[in-house]
Design an enzyme around this catalytic site. Structure first.
Site, PDB file in Angstrom:
ATOM      1  N   HIS A 126       0.835  -1.204   0.000  1.00 33.90           N
ATOM      2  CA  HIS A 126       0.000   0.000   0.000  1.00 33.90           C
ATOM      3  C   HIS A 126       0.871   1.255   0.000  1.00 33.90           C
ATOM      4  O   HIS A 126       2.020   1.228   0.452  1.00 33.90           O
ATOM      5  CB  HIS A 126      -0.922   0.021   1.222  1.00 33.90           C
ATOM      6  CG  HIS A 126      -1.854  -1.147   1.280  1.00 33.90           C
ATOM      7  ND1 HIS A 126      -2.972  -1.250   0.489  1.00 33.90           N
ATOM      8  CD2 HIS A 126      -1.809  -2.287   2.016  1.00 33.90           C
ATOM      9  CE1 HIS A 126      -3.595  -2.389   0.745  1.00 33.90           C
ATOM     10  NE2 HIS A 126      -2.898  -3.041   1.665  1.00 33.90           N
ATOM     11  N   ALA A 176      16.153 -15.196  14.909  1.00 36.89           N
ATOM     12  CA  ALA A 176      14.717 -15.462  14.894  1.00 36.89           C
ATOM     13  C   ALA A 176      13.912 -14.220  15.254  1.00 36.89           C
ATOM     14  O   ALA A 176      14.332 -13.392  16.065  1.00 36.89           O
ATOM     15  CB  ALA A 176      14.396 -16.593  15.877  1.00 36.89           C
ATOM     16  N   LYS A 196      19.526  -5.360  13.840  1.00 35.26           N
ATOM     17  CA  LYS A 196      20.769  -4.598  13.991  1.00 35.26           C
ATOM     18  C   LYS A 196      21.950  -5.560  14.017  1.00 35.26           C
ATOM     19  O   LYS A 196      21.808  -6.744  14.317  1.00 35.26           O
ATOM     20  CB  LYS A 196      20.729  -3.788  15.289  1.00 35.26           C
ATOM     21  CG  LYS A 196      19.642  -2.727  15.310  1.00 35.26           C
ATOM     22  CD  LYS A 196      19.642  -1.956  16.623  1.00 35.26           C
ATOM     23  CE  LYS A 196      18.531  -0.911  16.638  1.00 35.26           C
ATOM     24  NZ  LYS A 196      18.489  -0.173  17.913  1.00 35.26           N
TER      25      LYS A 196
END
Length: 201
Positions: A126, A176, A196
């Site tokens: 969008h 994860a 990061k």
């Protein structure tokens, strides 16, 4: 006694149904004009949708787990290949309950592992402008998109999401449940939301 009967039934059911999943996947690939290499192995049913302009190429030794009975680590879903653009998958790639949403271009190298529930999106879906979003056709047309590239030997941890425009370098690892919104150099571990740098490999 009931437990033993149940476990025996479960084993028999697996032996009866597990052999059909790869042939069914091959049929779905054929019907969607997906080119794939040798030794494809699929557990579970897939969700495959390739549009007329979509292109998919898959290398050798692809392994896919799909649905609630395979790779039981939680958050199970069918593996989804939804392609309007160009999707390429290299050799010896493994994925479980993965969603590859390719509106533009996704490229996955060799020896890549996608943990359970990983999602890769090469589009924002969008537009950011609320006035444009009021018009569904314009909203889809003007949504930002950019290629996603996973180079050789990349490992993406379970339940992570890779966003548009990201390149993940050779041998890199994503922890994860990470959200990756910018590119990762080779031989590094990244994790978090947003992901990061953690350390060099």
């Amino acid at each position: 006694m009931i437990s033993l009967i149940y476990k025996a039934f479960r084993k028999i059911k697996g032996r009866l149904f597990n052999p059909i999943y790869t042939p069914v996947a091959k049929l779905m690939f054929y019907l969607n004009n997906v080119k794939y290499g040798k030794s494809l192995k699929v557990g579970g049913l897939l969700k495959v949708r390739v549009t007329r302009r979509g292109r998919v190429s898959i290398g050798d030794y692809l392994q896919i787990n799909s649905g609630s009975n395979f790779n039981l680590i939680g958050r199970q879903q069918k593996t989804i290949l939804w392609v309007e653009g160009e999707l390429s998958i290299g050799n010896n790639v493994g994925m479980s309950a993965t969603a590859l949403i390719c509106n533009h271009k996704i490229s996955i190298g060799n020896d890549v592992k996608l943990g359970g529930g990983v999602c890769i999106y090469d589009t924002d879906f969008h537009h950011l402008d609320p006035e444009i979003r009021k018009n569904p056709m314009l909203d889809k047309k003007l949504a930002q998109k950019a290629p996603v590239v996973l180079k050789d030997n990349v490992f993406i941890g379970a339940h992570s999401t890779i966003l548009k425009g990201v390149t993940i370098g050779k041998n890199a690892v994503v922890g994860a449940c990470s959200l990756v919104s910018k590119s990762i150099p080779e031989n590094q571990i990244w994790a978090g939301n947003p992901a990061k740098f953690i350390k060099e490999i």
